[in-house]
Design an enzyme around this catalytic site. Sequence first.
Site, short mmCIF file in Angstrom:
data_model
loop_
_atom_site.label_atom_id
_atom_site.label_comp_id
_atom_site.label_asym_id
_atom_site.label_seq_id
_atom_site.Cartn_x
_atom_site.Cartn_y
_atom_site.Cartn_z
NE ARG A 173 -34.39 -10.36 41.07
CZ ARG A 173 -34.88 -11.55 40.74
NH1 ARG A 173 -34.39 -12.66 41.28
NH2 ARG A 173 -35.86 -11.66 39.86
CB SER A 192 -35.50 -4.43 37.90
OG SER A 192 -36.12 -5.04 36.79
CD GLU A 244 -34.06 -6.35 41.06
OE1 GLU A 244 -33.63 -6.80 40.00
OE2 GLU A 244 -35.24 -6.45 41.41
#
Length: 299
Positions: free
Chosen positions: A172, A221, A291
């Site tokens: 990520r 998320s 995130e």
Amino acid sequence: MADALALPPLRGTLERGGSLADFIWFRTGGPAEVLVRPADVEDLAAFLKELDPSVPVLPVGVGSNLIVRDGGVPGVVVRLPKAMQKVSVEPGNRVRAGGAAMGISVASAARDAGIAGLEFLRGIPGTVGGAVRMNAGAYGRDTSDILVEVTVVLRNGSVETWPAGRLGYSYRHSELPQGAVVVEALFEGTPGDPAAIGAEMDRIAAEREASQPLRSRTGGSTFKNPDGHKAWELVDRAGCRGLRRGDAQVSEKHCNFLLNLGEANSADIEQLGEDVRRRVKADSGVDLEWEIQRIGVAK
């Protein structure tokens, strides 16, 4: 935020105090000091080249994984125009996509051309630009697995094409520099059967519908999966399913999603996320990392 920012000419549109809450998925947050929608790559490059180097630049896609703080975003926020949503198929099982194209558009073009390996993009509700920058992933695959090269407009206005290896990908995360805007990406898959590819995309869509609060004001998320753990399981174990702060709530359907039940502001949502992080730390000793990207200034 000052209203007196000196701005170079632009063929696209330029809006001082442009609303971000109108399109950010949470529907919260303050305005951009300046919201810029360039006409094309050349327009963006010329604008950034002439813009005072001290002015921060932030590209934003559809805001599906974003908290915009209530005080707004200083500097220039760039939204790419519909002209940069084009998706085309190229030889060698490759798909070229504009930075504003949605993941589902890329996956669908690959399916129709019999290119496998891009199905997971069906499960990423953001733009190509956002996916490339944050190495977005789902269902066991990441953007870094399929990216060949990316074209970026750098903060100084130069237009460069970089091989995927130059992005320094990790989970990520990429090392794209601040202010760089992804305007195009080239992806590569493998030969596949369109019917089988379509079936996998349908499975992903059905699984998302069943497990995620897709029809809510959410931001996707919230926390990264720590090594050896699933974030949602840690959140659930810490007793945070359904936890609220005002109108901000941890989703009862999937507890790695935060929701705006209607009247939450960005501070409520972010503080709820911090409440969750504290509880998870106390319960399991794990430090959850955000995130969702959080931008702008608090009010």
